[in-house]
Design a protein around this motif. Structure first.
Motif, PDB file in Angstrom:
ATOM      1  N   TYR A  36       0.812  -1.217   0.000  1.00  0.00           N
ATOM      2  CA  TYR A  36       0.000   0.000   0.000  1.00  0.00           C
ATOM      3  C   TYR A  36       0.848   1.270   0.000  1.00  0.00           C
ATOM      4  CZ  TYR A  36      -3.500  -3.472   1.063  1.00  0.00           C
ATOM      5  OH  TYR A  36      -4.304  -4.578   1.014  1.00  0.00           O
ATOM      6  N   MET A  37       2.124   1.137  -0.331  1.00  0.00           N
ATOM      7  CA  MET A  37       3.015   2.290  -0.392  1.00  0.00           C
ATOM      8  C   MET A  37       3.283   2.667  -1.840  1.00  0.00           C
ATOM      9  SD  MET A  37       5.740   1.638   2.630  1.00  0.00           S
ATOM     10  CE  MET A  37       5.180   1.256   4.277  1.00  0.00           C
ATOM     11  N   ASP A  38       3.378   3.971  -2.080  1.00  0.00           N
ATOM     12  CA  ASP A  38       3.686   4.416  -3.439  1.00  0.00           C
ATOM     13  C   ASP A  38       5.199   4.527  -3.622  1.00  0.00           C
ATOM     14  OD1 ASP A  38       4.533   6.883  -2.353  1.00  0.00           O
ATOM     15  OD2 ASP A  38       2.633   7.874  -2.828  1.00  0.00           O
ATOM     16  N   GLU A  39       5.619   4.977  -4.805  1.00  0.00           N
ATOM     17  CA  GLU A  39       7.052   5.058  -5.119  1.00  0.00           C
ATOM     18  C   GLU A  39       7.810   6.040  -4.228  1.00  0.00           C
ATOM     19  OE1 GLU A  39       4.607   7.817  -7.607  1.00  0.00           O
ATOM     20  OE2 GLU A  39       4.558   5.652  -7.266  1.00  0.00           O
ATOM     21  N   ASN A  40       7.080   6.942  -3.553  1.00  0.00           N
ATOM     22  CA  ASN A  40       7.716   7.898  -2.644  1.00  0.00           C
ATOM     23  C   ASN A  40       7.709   7.429  -1.196  1.00  0.00           C
ATOM     24  OD1 ASN A  40       8.173   9.804  -4.745  1.00  0.00           O
ATOM     25  ND2 ASN A  40       6.014  10.391  -4.624  1.00  0.00           N
ATOM     26  N   GLY A  41       7.241   6.203  -0.967  1.00  0.00           N
ATOM     27  CA  GLY A  41       7.204   5.653   0.383  1.00  0.00           C
ATOM     28  C   GLY A  41       6.012   6.134   1.199  1.00  0.00           C
ATOM     29  N   ARG A  42       5.046   6.760   0.556  1.00  0.00           N
ATOM     30  CA  ARG A  42       3.844   7.236   1.246  1.00  0.00           C
ATOM     31  C   ARG A  42       2.826   6.097   1.325  1.00  0.00           C
ATOM     32  NH1 ARG A  42       1.272  12.407   2.247  1.00  0.00           N
ATOM     33  NH2 ARG A  42      -0.971  12.088   2.294  1.00  0.00           N
TER      34      ARG A  42
END
Length: 195
Positions: free
Chosen positions: A148-154
């Motif tokens: 559930y994390m995006d490429e920016n670690g969010r």
């Protein structure tokens, strides 16, 4: 608009429906469902759960002073309901629901691997309030599922379709309509459009 006046009751809905995992000193683990849970402090990070003393898991929390809050999703709805109506005295809920216990880092209670977020908690205080006793606890560690994390670690919990409880019904949530400060930003945008 007309409204009815009812007798006092718990109408603060919806609430997150969570699976709480516990273990006794011998390592016997159990799961049970809690809808009466919430954030009580951000620094230090603290949460609460309210539990009836007659629940099978109650003595495990009293004995160890530890538990794990495991957030649930639409995919975990059946298991969440099952763990709320079946007792660990009678059935191994881990096995019956095919849930995977994973060792925690700071507490003896296991994490639920299938949960998108797990909060390891240590009790600091117990309040005996009536039908339920409230355990106040410090959050010792948070485990977040990388899917559930995006490429920016969010982290994007809305992608997991979190499960909530309201008046005997389960609902999933997840549509984002804004972020903190939404109404101020929306008003500003509307105002800009008019000038």
């Amino acid at each position: 608009m007309s409204k009815q006046v009812w007798k006092p009751g718990n109408m603060l809905y919806p609430l997150p429906a969570v699976l709480v995992s516990v273990a006794d000193r011998e390592g016997n683990a159990n799961l049970f469902t809690v809808a009466w849970t919430g954030t009580i402090c951000s620094d230090p990070p603290m949460v609460s759960i309210s539990v009836r003393p007659e629940r099978y898991s109650y003595h495990m929390i009293e004995e160890t002073g530890e538990f794990v809050i495991n957030l649930t999703t639409g995919d975990l709805a059946y298991a969440t309901d099952y763990c709320g109506v079946k007792s660990g005295r009678d059935v191994d809920k881990w096995q019956e629901m095919k849930l995977t216990p994973v060792p925690a880092e700071h507490v003896g209670a296991p994490l639920v691997a299938e949960s998108p977020v797990n909060l390891e908690c240590r009790v600091t205080q117990k309040l005996e309030l009536g039908t339920h006793h409230m355990f106040l606890a410090k959050v010792l560690s948070v485990h977040a599922d990388e899917q559930y994390m995006d490429e920016n670690g969010r982290f994007h919990l809305n992608s997991a379709k979190p499960l909530v409880y309201s008046h005997g019904r389960y609902l999933t949530v997840g549509e984002e309509i804004g972020k903190f400060g939404y109404s101020v930003q929306k008003k500003r945008k509307q105002g800009t459009g008019k000038n």
